[in-house]
Write a protein that holds these residues in place. Structure first.
Motif, short mmCIF file in Angstrom:
data_model
loop_
_atom_site.label_atom_id
_atom_site.label_comp_id
_atom_site.label_asym_id
_atom_site.label_seq_id
_atom_site.Cartn_x
_atom_site.Cartn_y
_atom_site.Cartn_z
N ALA A 5 36.40 50.03 32.09
CA ALA A 5 37.46 49.09 32.44
C ALA A 5 36.93 47.67 32.38
CB ALA A 5 37.99 49.40 33.84
N VAL A 6 37.65 46.80 31.70
CA VAL A 6 37.34 45.37 31.69
C VAL A 6 38.08 44.75 32.86
CG1 VAL A 6 37.47 43.21 30.40
CG2 VAL A 6 36.97 45.35 29.20
N ILE A 7 37.36 44.09 33.75
CA ILE A 7 37.96 43.63 35.00
C ILE A 7 37.93 42.11 35.12
CG2 ILE A 7 37.51 45.77 36.24
CD1 ILE A 7 35.02 44.39 37.48
N VAL A 8 38.95 41.59 35.82
CA VAL A 8 39.02 40.17 36.15
C VAL A 8 39.41 40.03 37.61
CG1 VAL A 8 39.63 39.45 33.80
CG2 VAL A 8 41.45 40.01 35.43
N ASN A 9 39.32 38.83 38.11
CA ASN A 9 39.71 38.52 39.48
C ASN A 9 41.21 38.73 39.66
OD1 ASN A 9 40.65 36.38 41.66
ND2 ASN A 9 38.47 36.77 42.03
N GLN A 10 41.63 39.12 40.83
CA GLN A 10 43.05 39.39 41.06
C GLN A 10 43.93 38.15 40.94
OE1 GLN A 10 43.13 41.48 44.83
NE2 GLN A 10 43.04 43.45 43.79
N ASN A 11 43.35 36.95 41.08
CA ASN A 11 44.12 35.72 40.91
C ASN A 11 44.25 35.29 39.45
OD1 ASN A 11 44.56 35.40 43.67
ND2 ASN A 11 42.67 34.23 43.96
#
Length: 305
Positions: A274-280
């Motif tokens: 999974a490529v993930i980023v910050n929730q904002n």
């Protein structure tokens, strides 16, 4: 004389008035400067500015997740050498990766899909496809890799042998499915002998969360066994098994030729990356090429996506 006194009084009053006006002006200027600072900082707290630099976060060298990531996204040169930008921030485990991205609004990272904690970070779509076990299984989400365990061909530890049989049983593969990974097909019910003793399992931090659950399930059916789990990385998992420090090694990638020459590998599950980023971060979808260019260092700000 009276005229001189009047002029002196008038001058004093004018000075007091000027000082008062000056104080008022200073207060107004400070307020204006504060407003300007607020604007420069991006307005209200928590706002997201795409002009900011991307913080690319990667795993350490030797990590199976890093190896699979660079291979699947093409972040390699013509000889398959890792080409992740030296500007990337390095973390040494799945949990630290998630924490790092959760604390930096402009960060991007990658983890085992089965370890994804959506209360901390957000997984983006890749090429328009959601990162889910279902999409890995139906072949639409292409960013997946095997979870391997490996042993020496002459393994003579009864507990390790029996635990391997449990992992590849109906019961063991049900644990795999319950934890959100793709299980192995065509397995049979566990028919082990519940031997007494201990063994050591070690390696990939990406495989560790699944292995913890497998050990818990196995020890429930075989209370005579004690399994020690050591977390490191895929390369250490394989080399330590070859050297005899581990009875069973874990790798979140395919075995290398030199490893396969000395070990017998078994795929126990299929996992997505999974490529993930910050929730904002409002980004919900990235192409494979965009991810590749970020990690090569060719794209450095979010507004260039």
């Amino acid at each position: 004389m009276k005229m001189k006194k009047f002029i002196a009084i008038l001058a004093t009053v004018s000075m007091v008035a000027a000082m008062a006006a000056g104080c008022g002006s200073s207060s107004d200027d400070t307020s204006a400067e504060g407003d300007a600072a607020t604007t420069e900082d991006g307005g209200e707290s928590g706002s997201w500015d795409a002009a900011n630099m991307i913080t690319a976060v990667t795993r350490e060298e030797g990590s199976g997740t890093r190896g699979a990531f660079t291979e699947l996204f093409g972040v390699v040169d013509e000889e398959d050498n890792d080409m992740i930008t030296l500007d990337a921030q390095t973390t040494n485990s799945t949990s630290v990766m998630m924490t790092t991205v959760s604390e930096n609004e402009y960060a991007i990272g990658y983890i085992s899909l089965g370890s994804l904690d959506e209360s901390l970070v957000k997984a983006v779509k890749i090429d328009g496809v959601d990162a889910t076990a279902e999409n890995i299984e139906n072949g639409t989400y292409k960013v997946s890799r095997p979870f391997n365990v490996a042993v020496k061909p002459d393994l003579d530890n009864p507990v390790a042998t029996d635990f391997m049989a449990f992992i590849m049983s109906t019961e063991g593969q049900q644990v795999v499915a319950d934890e959100g990974y793709i299980p192995v097909a065509e397995v049979e019910a566990y028919a082990g002998e519940a031997p007494e003793g201990s063994c050591v399992v070690g390696g990939s931090s990406s495989v560790t969360p699944l292995m913890e659950k497998l050990i818990e399930a196995y020890e429930a059916v075989n209370p005579n066994a004690k399994i020690e789990l050591q977390t490191s990385d895929s390369t250490t998992g394989m080399t330590s098994t070859i050297e005899g420090s581990y009875d069973i090694g874990m790798a979140s990638r395919e075995l290398k030729d030199e490893e396969a020459a000395e070990l017998t590998g078994t795929v126990i599950a299929t996992d997505g990356i999974a490529v993930i980023v910050n929730q904002n971060n409002p980004t919900d979808d990235l192409s494979s090429d965009q991810v590749k260019n970020i990690y090569l260092g060719d794209v450095t700000t979010w507004d260039a996506i």
